[in-house]
Design a protein around this motif. Sequence first.
Motif, mmCIF file in Angstrom:
data_model
loop_
_atom_site.group_PDB
_atom_site.id
_atom_site.type_symbol
_atom_site.label_atom_id
_atom_site.label_comp_id
_atom_site.label_asym_id
_atom_site.label_seq_id
_atom_site.Cartn_x
_atom_site.Cartn_y
_atom_site.Cartn_z
ATOM 1 N N ASP A 43 0.955 -1.260 -0.024
ATOM 2 C CA ASP A 43 0.203 -0.029 0.081
ATOM 3 C C ASP A 43 0.732 1.232 -0.178
ATOM 4 O O ASP A 43 1.479 1.654 0.965
ATOM 5 N N ARG B 222 7.473 10.602 -0.978
ATOM 6 C CA ARG B 222 6.796 11.488 -1.879
ATOM 7 C C ARG B 222 6.920 12.923 -1.534
ATOM 8 O O ARG B 222 6.292 13.920 -1.858
ATOM 9 N N LYS C 60 4.739 8.181 2.046
ATOM 10 C CA LYS C 60 4.197 9.454 2.324
ATOM 11 C C LYS C 60 5.638 10.457 2.386
ATOM 12 O O LYS C 60 5.695 11.411 1.903
ATOM 13 N N ASN D 26 0.266 4.188 0.223
ATOM 14 C CA ASN D 26 -0.082 5.261 1.344
ATOM 15 C C ASN D 26 0.331 5.050 2.624
ATOM 16 O O ASN D 26 -0.142 5.959 3.708
ATOM 17 N N ASN D 27 1.259 4.140 3.105
ATOM 18 C CA ASN D 27 2.053 4.201 4.119
ATOM 19 C C ASN D 27 2.627 5.108 4.440
ATOM 20 O O ASN D 27 3.085 6.106 3.662
ATOM 21 N N GLU E 158 5.203 14.251 1.027
ATOM 22 C CA GLU E 158 4.048 14.574 1.814
ATOM 23 C C GLU E 158 4.221 14.915 3.350
ATOM 24 O O GLU E 158 3.325 15.437 3.887
#
Length: 144
Positions: free
Chosen positions: A6, A16, A13, A8-9, A18
């Motif tokens: 996944d 990336r 983030k 979005n761990n 974020e």
Amino acid sequence: MAVAYDPNNIFGKILRGEIPAHKVYEDDVSLAFMDIMPRAEGHVLVVPKEGARGLLDVSPETLGELMKRVQHVAKAIEKAFAADGLTLHQFNESAGGQVIYHLHFHLLPRWDGVALRPPGTMAEDTKLAEQAEKIRGAMGPFEG
């Protein structure tokens, strides 16, 4: 049955941009940054940029290159903190103690007679920034 990665761990983030992190080392293969809940002074995490859940699903090519970076960062940590030794942790799946499902290696400098702190205590941001700078200052060029 294998579980899919996944992206979005929290480490995805961080990769990336974020979520901020105190970076120690970065190249096209990996990112090394300070653990926000360190169990020792100078506790660093090294993650691959490849999206891999754990040791068993990362590509062998990435794993080989990643380990060169783990060693490079470990040498800088040992030098920066005048450590007597180093502990390397890597966990896979919840049964193996993994909490964040993006492959990562913990590098923990160690000193004779000093136990690791229990997990779960957040470090002060300024202290992590100072430690990251100290490690970067001790790091020579990567010669992998």
